[in-house]
Design a protein around this motif. Structure first.
Motif, PDB file in Angstrom:
ATOM      1  N   GLY A 120       0.627  -1.151  -0.011  1.00 32.31           N
ATOM      2  CA  GLY A 120       0.015   0.043  -0.001  1.00 32.31           C
ATOM      3  C   GLY A 120       0.880   1.211   0.166  1.00 32.31           C
ATOM      4  N   GLY A 121       2.187   1.170  -0.145  1.00 25.08           N
ATOM      5  CA  GLY A 121       3.053   2.249   0.000  1.00 25.08           C
ATOM      6  C   GLY A 121       2.683   3.203   1.246  1.00 25.08           C
ATOM      7  N   SER A 122       2.547   4.445   1.212  1.00 27.77           N
ATOM      8  CA  SER A 122       2.239   5.429   2.283  1.00 27.77           C
ATOM      9  C   SER A 122       0.935   5.312   3.051  1.00 27.77           C
ATOM     10  N   GLN A 123       0.126   4.479   2.222  1.00 27.22           N
ATOM     11  CA  GLN A 123      -1.142   4.167   2.759  1.00 27.22           C
ATOM     12  C   GLN A 123      -1.317   2.866   3.931  1.00 27.22           C
ATOM     13  N   ASN A 124      -0.054   2.182   3.614  1.00 34.85           N
ATOM     14  CA  ASN A 124      -0.153   1.138   4.555  1.00 34.85           C
ATOM     15  C   ASN A 124      -1.431   0.081   4.251  1.00 34.85           C
ATOM     16  N   TRP A 125      -1.582  -0.718   5.174  1.00 34.66           N
ATOM     17  CA  TRP A 125      -2.686  -2.007   5.120  1.00 34.66           C
ATOM     18  C   TRP A 125      -3.898  -1.172   5.846  1.00 34.66           C
ATOM     19  N   GLN A 126      -4.796  -0.704   5.070  1.00 32.77           N
ATOM     20  CA  GLN A 126      -5.991   0.024   5.886  1.00 32.77           C
ATOM     21  C   GLN A 126      -7.384  -0.345   5.035  1.00 32.77           C
ATOM     22  N   PHE A 127      -8.318  -0.256   5.687  1.00 29.90           N
ATOM     23  CA  PHE A 127      -9.774  -0.434   4.924  1.00 29.90           C
ATOM     24  C   PHE A 127     -10.202   0.632   3.998  1.00 29.90           C
ATOM     25  N   GLY A 128     -10.528   0.128   2.819  1.00 30.87           N
ATOM     26  CA  GLY A 128     -10.999   1.088   1.684  1.00 30.87           C
ATOM     27  C   GLY A 128     -10.096   1.560   0.785  1.00 30.87           C
ATOM     28  N   TYR A 129      -8.870   1.213   0.969  1.00 33.42           N
ATOM     29  CA  TYR A 129      -7.687   1.199  -0.313  1.00 33.42           C
ATOM     30  C   TYR A 129      -7.818   0.204  -1.291  1.00 33.42           C
ATOM     31  N   ASN A 130      -7.606   0.423  -2.436  1.00 31.92           N
ATOM     32  CA  ASN A 130      -7.829  -0.591  -3.442  1.00 31.92           C
ATOM     33  C   ASN A 130      -6.377  -1.165  -3.563  1.00 31.92           C
ATOM     34  N   TYR A 131      -6.307  -2.424  -2.854  1.00 41.01           N
ATOM     35  CA  TYR A 131      -4.882  -2.974  -3.114  1.00 41.01           C
ATOM     36  C   TYR A 131      -4.364  -3.804  -4.404  1.00 41.01           C
ATOM     37  N   SER A 132      -5.677  -4.176  -5.149  1.00 36.07           N
ATOM     38  CA  SER A 132      -5.569  -4.776  -6.502  1.00 36.07           C
ATOM     39  C   SER A 132      -4.882  -3.861  -7.228  1.00 36.07           C
ATOM     40  N   ASP A 133      -5.236  -2.526  -7.381  1.00 38.27           N
ATOM     41  CA  ASP A 133      -4.798  -1.538  -8.064  1.00 38.27           C
ATOM     42  C   ASP A 133      -3.567  -1.305  -7.607  1.00 38.27           C
ATOM     43  N   TRP A 134      -2.838  -1.268  -6.446  1.00 34.51           N
ATOM     44  CA  TRP A 134      -1.818  -0.946  -5.901  1.00 34.51           C
ATOM     45  C   TRP A 134      -0.985  -1.895  -6.441  1.00 34.51           C
ATOM     46  N   ALA A 135      -1.143  -3.142  -6.472  1.00 33.14           N
ATOM     47  CA  ALA A 135      -0.197  -4.391  -6.765  1.00 33.14           C
ATOM     48  C   ALA A 135       0.046  -4.176  -8.274  1.00 33.14           C
ATOM     49  N   ILE A 136      -0.854  -3.632  -9.104  1.00 30.72           N
ATOM     50  CA  ILE A 136      -0.600  -3.511 -10.634  1.00 30.72           C
ATOM     51  C   ILE A 136       0.323  -2.618 -10.861  1.00 30.72           C
ATOM     52  N   LYS A 137       0.143  -1.497 -10.157  1.00 28.51           N
ATOM     53  CA  LYS A 137       0.948  -0.261 -10.437  1.00 28.51           C
ATOM     54  C   LYS A 137       2.145  -0.124  -9.750  1.00 28.51           C
ATOM     55  N   SER A 138       2.408  -1.077  -8.812  1.00 27.00           N
ATOM     56  CA  SER A 138       3.818  -1.372  -8.044  1.00 27.00           C
ATOM     57  C   SER A 138       4.400  -2.386  -8.547  1.00 27.00           C
ATOM     58  N   GLY A 139       4.109  -3.128  -9.412  1.00 24.29           N
ATOM     59  CA  GLY A 139       4.914  -4.361  -9.975  1.00 24.29           C
ATOM     60  C   GLY A 139       5.780  -3.877 -10.817  1.00 24.29           C
TER      61      GLY A 139
END
Length: 183
Positions: A66-85
């Motif tokens: 999640g980068g600076s968002q860390n692991w929190q409710f409501g953040y789109n982690y699937s989108d994060w994984a695609i952008k961070s890969g």
């Protein structure tokens, strides 16, 4: 006959999604551009074993989920994984989250063994890899040590954080490129 057809459809869907994940993870901006490849220098780049490799390219990375968002409710982690890969073998994922208190939801990390249970957020078929307190402070570290798809989610509220809170993602770690990056 109908169950065989359904099985074939599920298998085809699995192959398509796995192939898509594979394609996304190899789309790396740091890989050399093959349009500018110097064919006359091929032996020194690939055949010369004394050629110096870029050590930062070969080293494992620590990646905060999640980068600076860390692991929190409501953040789109699937989108994060695609952008961070892409993610590579032996990279370490760090899950950071707040300790449970009156103003924050408790979180955990679950890993699924199958794509099907991951899509359904079926926490009963997943394994808890980090509880409410393991992500506090420095965070919970998970090493991607096998070449296989990994499916993660928050397992709180029997999958509610996974289903509604978008706290889930999947990744397929890749082998590190063996050539140095372009100058």
């Amino acid at each position: 006959m109908a169950s065989t057809t359904n099985c074939v459809h599920v298998l085809m869907l699995f192959v398509i999604i796995t192939t898509s994940m594979f394609s996304v993870t190899i789309a790396n901006k740091d890989w050399p551009s093959f349009g500018n490849f110097n064919y006359t220098d091929w032996w020194s780049r690939f055949g010369n074993h004394y050629h110096q490799m870029n050590k930062t390219q070969q080293e494992s990375k620590n990646i905060v989920v999640g980068g600076s968002q860390n692991w929190q409710f409501g953040y789109n982690y699937s989108d994060w994984a695609i952008k961070s890969g892409p993610f590579y073998l032996n990279d370490t994922l760090i899950f950071k989250y707040d300790a449970p208190n009156a103003t924050s939801f408790p979180h955990s990390v679950y890993m699924y063994s199958s794509w099907r249970s991951f899509i359904k957020c079926d926490v009963k078929k997943a394994k808890m890899v980090a509880n409410h307190t393991q992500g506090v402070g420095e965070g919970f570290k998970f090493v991607l040590n096998k070449w296989k798809p990994y499916y993660f989610s928050c397992g709180e509220k029997n999958g509610l954080h996974c289903n509604i809170g978008q706290m889930k993602f999947s990744i397929m770690p890749m082998f590190r490129p063996f050539w140095p990056s372009s100058p």
